[in-house]
Design an enzyme around this catalytic site. Sequence first.
Site, short mmCIF file in Angstrom:
data_model
loop_
_atom_site.label_atom_id
_atom_site.label_comp_id
_atom_site.label_asym_id
_atom_site.label_seq_id
_atom_site.Cartn_x
_atom_site.Cartn_y
_atom_site.Cartn_z
N CYS A 1 29.03 3.38 5.63
CA CYS A 1 29.96 2.39 5.07
C CYS A 1 29.27 1.39 4.17
O CYS A 1 29.93 0.55 3.55
CB CYS A 1 30.69 1.67 6.20
SG CYS A 1 31.73 2.77 7.17
N HIS B 1 39.48 -0.46 3.16
CA HIS B 1 38.09 -0.05 3.37
C HIS B 1 37.86 1.38 2.87
O HIS B 1 37.58 2.29 3.65
CB HIS B 1 37.75 -0.17 4.86
CG HIS B 1 36.34 0.17 5.21
ND1 HIS B 1 35.28 0.03 4.33
CD2 HIS B 1 35.80 0.66 6.37
CE1 HIS B 1 34.16 0.40 4.94
NE2 HIS B 1 34.45 0.80 6.16
#
Length: 426
Positions: A124, A373
């Site tokens: 991420c 996200h």
Amino acid sequence: MGHSCADANGGATIVELRPWRPTRLCGIDKAHKKAREKTAMRPLIVGWGHTKFGRHDALSVEDLIHMAAREALDDAGIDADEVDAVWLGHFNSGLVPDGFCSSMVLGIDPALRFKPATRVENACASGSAALYAAVDAIQSGRVRVALVVGAEKMSGLDTAGVTRALGGASYQREEAGLSFPDIFARFAKAYGERYGDPTEAMAHIAVKNHENALGNPLAQMHRALTLDFCRTVSEKNPMISHPLKVSDCSLISDGAAAIVLVADDMAGAFKKAVGFRALSHVSDLLPLSAKDLPAFEGPARAIAQAYAAGGVSVEDLSLAEVHDCFTIAELLTVEALGLAAPGEGRAAVIDGATRRGGALPINLSGGLKAKGHPVGATGVSMHVIAARQLLGQAGDMQLPGAHLAMCVNMGGGAVATYASILEAVK
């Protein structure tokens, strides 16, 4: 000093925890360091692009990359033939069938053909990893103009497929089969066992970030949540992995963001510029079993190193964009930032320290929780949002008088952490 924790077979793993100390440099190293400091170029952000985050059924990952990259070049007012190299932050892990995406960026302009392009992956934190690679290239003098793009297309899979893909960022020997809600549920449970139930503070974080997203036209979720809704398990807010409810989890998102970086001696050619006061990258061990989860040591060390490099403390920051993949992650980051002592972040959050007008406004963009996200885009997006704040270009998100901004982008279960401190230059 040792820390004992259960391994996957119920035994005990002893992890030696040693205090962090700055690297000692011998005389030769010190001389080389001084020489580098004299010649190193300071990278500046001079333009950016950012798609709306959300579900984009009609757009491919290549479409998203092109949209953000084209906007960034136009925003900087630079021609594609002036770009020396390209970096793409892209996690993928099966989210799309395209496993070789770096040269997709080149498709936006014939002048980019044959420019070096590199895909960077660090879970991420892939977007920040790409950005830091470009920063290093400029500081070395090898590159003077860099185009950095972060992108992800997640909605092509169903929820189960996305869960499996993201699960590839955990330690498969011990954690295979765990979802990332399961991973961060362990952080929340460990925090609760040491300091007390974090769920009230987590609910406050969700409410705050959804409220902030209302001022961000690029955010995926424009819906306010009530505190009672976020506190309560219900049909619309089911438990995902105790104690994490849907309201504690970030979104499945598509999107891209891009940045143009240049060497600082080119600043006069651009209408705006944002510089890096400090950058720090820390990688911790991958297994959860090897870490003291409530201590959030990797993020805490990255942030401490950034403070030391920038000669600042938490009191000097105007705002922070942090990695709230789950609300417990933002709570732990509040403590890692030094805004509250370990175990005291709950009170700071509930009392409003992280809200607009508080001691340190956090995630004025809505954060991962409500902005969205798209994994590879997140780190680049944070830096775009921070740069806009510092130049007074954040629209309804704008914090008056913003002068220093922190970005904290995290990969995996507090494994890879990138902490940047940005300041306006022009």
